[in-house]
Design an enzyme around this catalytic site. Structure first.
Site, PDB file in Angstrom:
ATOM      1  N   HIS A  93     -13.432  41.386 -32.953  1.00 38.68           N
ATOM      2  CA  HIS A  93     -12.611  42.395 -32.280  1.00 38.68           C
ATOM      3  C   HIS A  93     -13.055  43.806 -32.661  1.00 38.68           C
ATOM      4  O   HIS A  93     -13.491  44.034 -33.790  1.00 38.68           O
ATOM      5  CB  HIS A  93     -11.137  42.215 -32.662  1.00 38.68           C
ATOM      6  CG  HIS A  93     -10.614  40.837 -32.380  1.00 38.68           C
ATOM      7  ND1 HIS A  93     -10.557  39.843 -33.323  1.00 38.68           N
ATOM      8  CD2 HIS A  93     -10.140  40.304 -31.228  1.00 38.68           C
ATOM      9  CE1 HIS A  93     -10.063  38.739 -32.776  1.00 38.68           C
ATOM     10  NE2 HIS A  93      -9.799  38.991 -31.513  1.00 38.68           N
ATOM     11  N   HIS A 124      -8.002  46.946 -37.955  1.00 35.76           N
ATOM     12  CA  HIS A 124      -7.192  47.415 -36.824  1.00 35.76           C
ATOM     13  C   HIS A 124      -6.187  48.495 -37.228  1.00 35.76           C
ATOM     14  O   HIS A 124      -5.552  49.100 -36.357  1.00 35.76           O
ATOM     15  CB  HIS A 124      -6.426  46.245 -36.189  1.00 35.76           C
ATOM     16  CG  HIS A 124      -7.301  45.252 -35.500  1.00 35.76           C
ATOM     17  ND1 HIS A 124      -8.162  45.596 -34.475  1.00 35.76           N
ATOM     18  CD2 HIS A 124      -7.481  43.915 -35.687  1.00 35.76           C
ATOM     19  CE1 HIS A 124      -8.816  44.514 -34.058  1.00 35.76           C
ATOM     20  NE2 HIS A 124      -8.423  43.489 -34.789  1.00 35.76           N
TER      21      HIS A 124
END
Ligand code: ZN
Length: 343
Positions: free
Chosen positions: A198, A161
């Site tokens: 994710h 991320h």
């Protein structure tokens, strides 16, 4: 397969209780890496070794100097402003739409400028842990560059991320992207496949305008899942990078049959790119019993996932990303790696 692990990850440990009261569950905890290490050791999947120090040079090939300098000094600045009893530093406001996009000088402003969520505290030991995670990934990349077929970097904190100048989603430095860039700097043609639940928004952003690194991510649809603002199917890359980013968002409750189809799509894209090395961002939060996720993969599905990816026949640098089902995380990670190693 060599496994690269550093106990320094334990320096990044968020509080799980306060005055004897359990806090909102903390998921990205040191026990994750310890559980994986134990399972890989029990299953004799490979020799466990320490990372080598690579310095900040390879980090700066991917992340802005401003973010690097911030992460090195932010916790001390936060404590200086907010008091010596502070254990975890969180942002409190962000340069949202219609506000100026400048960090200013106050630590609270700077923190909001570089951090994109409320789940990623900076602690006294975060810098050390994040640096060591990068070194784990780079050591794995070096092993593969020198001829190893597979190397697994047991990175914690995870990385996918983290973007060029943003941290969040439990991630500070993008371990997989740094490893990929390091391999590029040695002339290797590299593709990244991200199978974390994710979307790998940081990895996507870092390579979005480039044609020399393919970025492919299979993940929960951002219409209902974190990181919410990136990871849609129409994000295909930009400029020279047009066509070199593939997102495969999947619906709520996805099980192995649908996942396997998505994996085939992703692997066809990787194969068409013709990489010499694959960087596999291995998140295990697609598991049906993961506490923060909504897919339904089962324990044995990770063997199949590993086998399917392994059939590419490419040298592989594998970085540990998410996965929060502490009771089974070791087993499913070991399954994925054992699948990869299956001839
Ligand atoms: Zn994840």
């Amino acid at each position: 397969m060599q496994i690269i692990y550093s106990p320094a990850h334990r320096r990044h440990a968020v509080a799980t209780e306060f005055d004897g009261v359990k806090l909102i569950p903390a998921y990205e905890v040191p026990e994750r890496a310890e559980a994986v290490l134990q399972a890989l050791s029990d299953r004799r999947l490979g020799a466990i070794r320490s990372p080598e120090p690579f310095g900040l040079g390879p980090v700066a090939r991917v992340h802005d100097q401003a973010l690097i300098r911030f992460l090195e000094t932010a916790f001390a600045k936060f404590v200086k402003k907010h008091g010596a009893d502070v254990r975890e530093a969180y942002p409190s406001s962000w340069p949202a739409r219609r506000l100026r996009q400048v960090p200013g000088e106050d630590i609270d402003g700077v923190m909001g400028y570089f951090c994109f969520d409320t789940a990623t505290p900076l602690l006294d030991g975060t810098w050390t842990a994040a640096r060591e995670a990068v070194d784990c990934a780079l050591t794995a990349a070096q092993l593969v560059d020198q001829g190893a077929a597979h190397a697994f970097a047991l990175c914690r904190p995870p990385g996918h991320h983290a973007a060029s100048d943003l941290y969040g989603g439990y991630c500070f430095f993008n371990n997989a992207a740094i490893a990929a860039q390091w391999l590029r700097d040695r002339g290797r043609r590299v593709a990244i496949l991200d199978v974390d639940y994710h979307h790998g928004n940081g990895t996507q952003e870092i390579f979005y305008q480039r044609a020399d690194v393919l970025s492919v991510s299979i993940h929960a649809d951002p219409n209902w899942a974190f990181p919410h603002f990136l990871g849609f199917a129409d994000e295909r890359g930009e400029g020279a990078g047009e066509g070199f980013n593939l997102n495969v968002p999947l619906p709520y409750g996805t099980g192995w049959d649908s996942y396997a189809q998505a994996l085939d799509t992703a692997l066809a894209k990787v194969a068409a790119f013709g990489p010499e090395v694959l960087v596999l961002a291995l998140g295990l939060d697609t598991f049906g019993h993961d506490p923060i996720s909504k897919f339904r993969l089962q324990t044995e599905d990770y063997l199949r996932m590993g086998e399917t990816i392994g059939k590419l026949g490419l040298p592989m640098v594998v970085t540990m990303e998410g996965g929060y089902a502490l009771g089974q995380l070791g087993e499913i990670t070991a399954n994925a790696l054992e699948g990869l190693l299956t001839p």
